[in-house]
Write a protein that holds these residues in place. Structure first.
Motif, PDB file in Angstrom:
ATOM      1  N   ASP A   9       0.833  -1.203   0.000  1.00 58.38           N
ATOM      2  CA  ASP A   9       0.000   0.000   0.000  1.00 58.38           C
ATOM      3  C   ASP A   9       0.870   1.256   0.000  1.00 58.38           C
ATOM      4  OD1 ASP A   9      -2.322   1.423  -0.115  1.00 58.38           O
ATOM      5  OD2 ASP A   9      -3.205   0.553   1.689  1.00 58.38           O
ATOM      6  N   VAL A  10       0.215   2.409  -0.075  1.00 55.89           N
ATOM      7  CA  VAL A  10       0.907   3.673  -0.309  1.00 55.89           C
ATOM      8  C   VAL A  10       2.041   3.927   0.674  1.00 55.89           C
ATOM      9  CG1 VAL A  10       0.621   6.176  -0.366  1.00 55.89           C
ATOM     10  CG2 VAL A  10      -1.097   4.706  -1.414  1.00 55.89           C
ATOM     11  N   HIS A  11       1.823   3.628   1.954  1.00 51.44           N
ATOM     12  CA  HIS A  11       2.833   3.960   2.967  1.00 51.44           C
ATOM     13  C   HIS A  11       3.617   2.750   3.467  1.00 51.44           C
ATOM     14  CE1 HIS A  11       0.150   7.640   3.604  1.00 51.44           C
ATOM     15  NE2 HIS A  11       1.266   8.055   3.057  1.00 51.44           N
ATOM     16  N   GLU A  12       3.495   1.623   2.776  1.00 51.36           N
ATOM     17  CA  GLU A  12       4.239   0.429   3.172  1.00 51.36           C
ATOM     18  C   GLU A  12       5.627   0.428   2.530  1.00 51.36           C
ATOM     19  OE1 GLU A  12       0.749  -2.818   4.085  1.00 51.36           O
ATOM     20  OE2 GLU A  12       1.581  -2.738   2.060  1.00 51.36           O
ATOM     21  N   ARG A  13       6.610   0.049   3.332  1.00 55.52           N
ATOM     22  CA  ARG A  13       8.000   0.050   2.865  1.00 55.52           C
ATOM     23  C   ARG A  13       8.439  -1.379   2.570  1.00 55.52           C
ATOM     24  NH1 ARG A  13      12.248   2.848   6.749  1.00 55.52           N
ATOM     25  NH2 ARG A  13      10.678   4.501   6.458  1.00 55.52           N
ATOM     26  N   PRO A  14       8.907  -1.676   1.349  1.00 53.23           N
ATOM     27  CA  PRO A  14       9.348  -3.037   1.025  1.00 53.23           C
ATOM     28  C   PRO A  14      10.711  -3.344   1.628  1.00 53.23           C
ATOM     29  CG  PRO A  14       9.715  -1.579  -0.830  1.00 53.23           C
ATOM     30  CD  PRO A  14       9.024  -0.750   0.221  1.00 53.23           C
ATOM     31  N   LYS A  15      11.048  -4.623   1.652  1.00 50.71           N
ATOM     32  CA  LYS A  15      12.395  -5.016   2.061  1.00 50.71           C
ATOM     33  C   LYS A  15      13.387  -4.593   0.982  1.00 50.71           C
ATOM     34  CE  LYS A  15      10.810  -8.931   4.841  1.00 50.71           C
ATOM     35  NZ  LYS A  15      10.867 -10.405   5.049  1.00 50.71           N
ATOM     36  N   VAL A  16      14.638  -4.405   1.370  1.00 55.81           N
ATOM     37  CA  VAL A  16      15.624  -3.779   0.492  1.00 55.81           C
ATOM     38  C   VAL A  16      15.753  -4.459  -0.876  1.00 55.81           C
ATOM     39  CG1 VAL A  16      18.066  -3.185   0.214  1.00 55.81           C
ATOM     40  CG2 VAL A  16      16.912  -2.737   2.387  1.00 55.81           C
ATOM     41  N   PRO A  17      15.925  -5.796  -0.977  1.00 49.59           N
ATOM     42  CA  PRO A  17      16.064  -6.395  -2.321  1.00 49.59           C
ATOM     43  C   PRO A  17      14.836  -6.141  -3.194  1.00 49.59           C
ATOM     44  CG  PRO A  17      16.750  -7.937  -0.620  1.00 49.59           C
ATOM     45  CD  PRO A  17      16.080  -6.801   0.093  1.00 49.59           C
ATOM     46  N   GLN A  18      13.652  -6.280  -2.601  1.00 52.62           N
ATOM     47  CA  GLN A  18      12.416  -6.022  -3.344  1.00 52.62           C
ATOM     48  C   GLN A  18      12.288  -4.544  -3.689  1.00 52.62           C
ATOM     49  OE1 GLN A  18       8.760  -6.478  -1.120  1.00 52.62           O
ATOM     50  NE2 GLN A  18       7.639  -7.237  -2.923  1.00 52.62           N
ATOM     51  N   TRP A  19      12.705  -3.703  -2.762  1.00 54.33           N
ATOM     52  CA  TRP A  19      12.650  -2.254  -2.951  1.00 54.33           C
ATOM     53  C   TRP A  19      13.462  -1.843  -4.189  1.00 54.33           C
ATOM     54  CZ3 TRP A  19      13.574   1.466   1.812  1.00 54.33           C
ATOM     55  CH2 TRP A  19      13.230   2.774   1.454  1.00 54.33           C
ATOM     56  N   ILE A  20      14.680  -2.396  -4.283  1.00 52.87           N
ATOM     57  CA  ILE A  20      15.563  -2.057  -5.413  1.00 52.87           C
ATOM     58  C   ILE A  20      14.953  -2.501  -6.738  1.00 52.87           C
ATOM     59  CG2 ILE A  20      17.794  -2.557  -6.484  1.00 52.87           C
ATOM     60  CD1 ILE A  20      18.969  -2.719  -3.628  1.00 52.87           C
ATOM     61  N   SER A  21      14.472  -3.742  -6.800  1.00 48.35           N
ATOM     62  CA  SER A  21      13.943  -4.268  -8.059  1.00 48.35           C
ATOM     63  C   SER A  21      12.686  -3.523  -8.493  1.00 48.35           C
ATOM     64  CB  SER A  21      13.646  -5.762  -7.922  1.00 48.35           C
ATOM     65  OG  SER A  21      12.666  -5.994  -6.918  1.00 48.35           O
ATOM     66  N   LEU A  22      11.813  -3.216  -7.555  1.00 47.92           N
ATOM     67  CA  LEU A  22      10.577  -2.507  -7.886  1.00 47.92           C
ATOM     68  C   LEU A  22      10.866  -1.067  -8.334  1.00 47.92           C
ATOM     69  CD1 LEU A  22       8.259  -3.759  -4.989  1.00 47.92           C
ATOM     70  CD2 LEU A  22       8.115  -4.376  -7.406  1.00 47.92           C
ATOM     71  N   SER A  23      11.843  -0.436  -7.695  1.00 46.57           N
ATOM     72  CA  SER A  23      12.198   0.936  -8.076  1.00 46.57           C
ATOM     73  C   SER A  23      12.831   0.972  -9.458  1.00 46.57           C
ATOM     74  CB  SER A  23      13.149   1.539  -7.035  1.00 46.57           C
ATOM     75  OG  SER A  23      12.505   1.742  -5.793  1.00 46.57           O
TER      76      SER A  23
END
Length: 436
Positions: A9-23
């Protein structure tokens, strides 16, 4: 849409590996269009990436982290930026974005005070649709010259080999747009550019010497007012910019409506349309202060949100940070600069045509009735004046021409001709189909 349908959701923060790939996925979605605009108008792609990233981060702050939107280079401003650059150099071109940003700020205050219906009464589909068509068709000659010639400015440099590069790029972009699904379905422009560039390299028209000589890490050449240049206001440039602002207002309002549907929140109420418009105004102003092309919210990234169901503003912010980092990689900037204009010409044939067609689509989706003479007259006058290049010489320095004159006359005709709908539906211009 249920909570189970949402991955983040809008204010949920992903875990770092997922964060990088999604960004990085969002970075690819905006990448092709964001670097294409500065290439077409003669500005630095590296600065465009940096201004895109900074603008997005600023937008997220202004909208209180409630609107997961990415901002990149705007196609709507291509014509006035090219005209301003030819008239007074890059410094004058920067005034286009700066003045547009100031207008956005004023409109944001008016929307906060009076709501949005007054704006839709000024900008009904019968005015905005044909103006959008003029923007696309007015650039058609630029696209064809870039596609067919070694030097787009020299008619004597026609080359079948170079034209073949444009056609390969065009057809592969069309194939990607029509048949690719999932992640690759949101980056057809980038796919076309990469394939066209590869073909251009194979046939031997790519010069790699600049890439070899470039440093890995290199600060881009920023255009900063009163530091690298002295701003010079030209009223003809200011007037030419006004109809583009009319179009981008409509696009931005539409994007907020589509985003509201995608993330299942009414963004026009919270954080409010005035904050979204103010965020766009900030992006325009910031880009003009560092030498980047005008920025706007990107439909490509809204498409990624809809496909992935990842609405996190942290993912959008991560893409912005990556864009800034890429802007400082010298070899990357040199690689972009080595792309032949014919590759960009091939992509531009499609993109400029889509801009024109989207104006027609707006008229259809809003059921504009052309059996009414007033609608036929307004659209006809806008198209012929805008594409035909009519102008009014106000003073020796000030000229109202082309698209600007067409938009002004179209708006006047809409107000003075009988039969105008005085209470415009607030959903006008805002259907999801209009904004894809």
């Amino acid at each position: 849409m249920t909570r189970q349908d949402i991955v983040l959701d809008v204010h949920e923060r992903p875990k770092v590996p997922q964060w990088i790939s999604l960004s990085i996925q969002h970075l690819f979605a905006m990448f092709g269009a964001t670097i294409l605009v500065p290439f077409l108008v003669g500005l630095s792609p590296s600065v465009a990436l940096i201004s895109s990233g900074l603008s997005t981060l600023g937008y997220l702050v202004i909208t209180k982290g409630q609107i997961p939107a990415y901002l990149g280079s705007s196609f709507a401003f291509i014509a006035p930026v090219i005209a301003a650059k030819a008239s007074g150099g890059p410094g004058t071109a920067m005034l286009v974005g700066f003045m547009a940003g100031m207008i956005y700020g004023i409109v944001a205050l008016l929307i906060k005070k009076f709501g949005v219906k007054w704006l839709l009464n000024i900008l009904p589909p019968i005015v905005v649709g044909p103006v959008i068509m003029v923007i696309g068709l007015g650039l058609a000659g630029n696209a064809v010259n870039m596609a067919m010639r070694i030097d787009p400015n020299d008619a004597a440099t026609y080359s079948s080999l170079h034209f073949s590069v444009a056609l390969v790029t065009l057809f592969l972009t069309i194939i990607a747009t029509m048949f690719f699904k999932g992640f690759f379905g949101v980056i057809p422009v980038l796919f076309g550019i990469v394939c066209g560039y590869t073909y251009a390299a194979i046939v031997g028209i790519v010069d790699f010497s600049g890439v070899t000589a470039a440093k890995w890490f290199e600060a881009p050449e920023l255009l900063i007012p009163f530091v690298t240049y002295s701003p010079e206001l030209k009223w003809s440039v200011a007037i030419a910019m006004l109809p583009v602002v009319i179009v981008t207002f409509s696009e931005n309002i539409g994007h907020q409506m589509v985003l509201s549907k995608v993330i299942n929140r009414n963004l026009l109420v919270k954080p409010g349309l005035h904050r979204a418009i103010a965020g766009d105004g900030f992006a325009l102003t910031l880009a003009s202060l560092i030498g980047g092309p005008p920025n706007t919210t990107y439909g490509e990234n809204i498409g990624v949100l809809a496909i992935t169901r990842v609405f996190s503003v942290f993912v959008i912010g991560g893409a912005a940070v990556f864009a800034i980092i890429f802007g400082f990689i010298g070899k990357f900037s040199a690689l972009i600069s080595s792309i032949p204009t014919n590759v960009m010409g091939g992509v531009s044939i499609l993109l400029f045509g889509i801009i024109a067609s989207s104006g027609l689509r707006m008229l259809i989706d809003n059921k504009v009735d052309f059996s009414k003479n007033r609608n036929l007259i307004i659209a006809s006058v806008i198209l012929v004046i805008g594409i035909g290049g009519a102008f009014i010489q106000v003073t020796e320095q000030v000229q109202i021409s082309g698209m600007a004159l067409a938009a002004i006359i179209g708006a006047i005709l809409n107000f003075v001709l009988p039969g105008r709908e005085k209470n415009v539906d607030e959903n006008a211009l805002l259907s999801e189909d209009n904004q894809e």
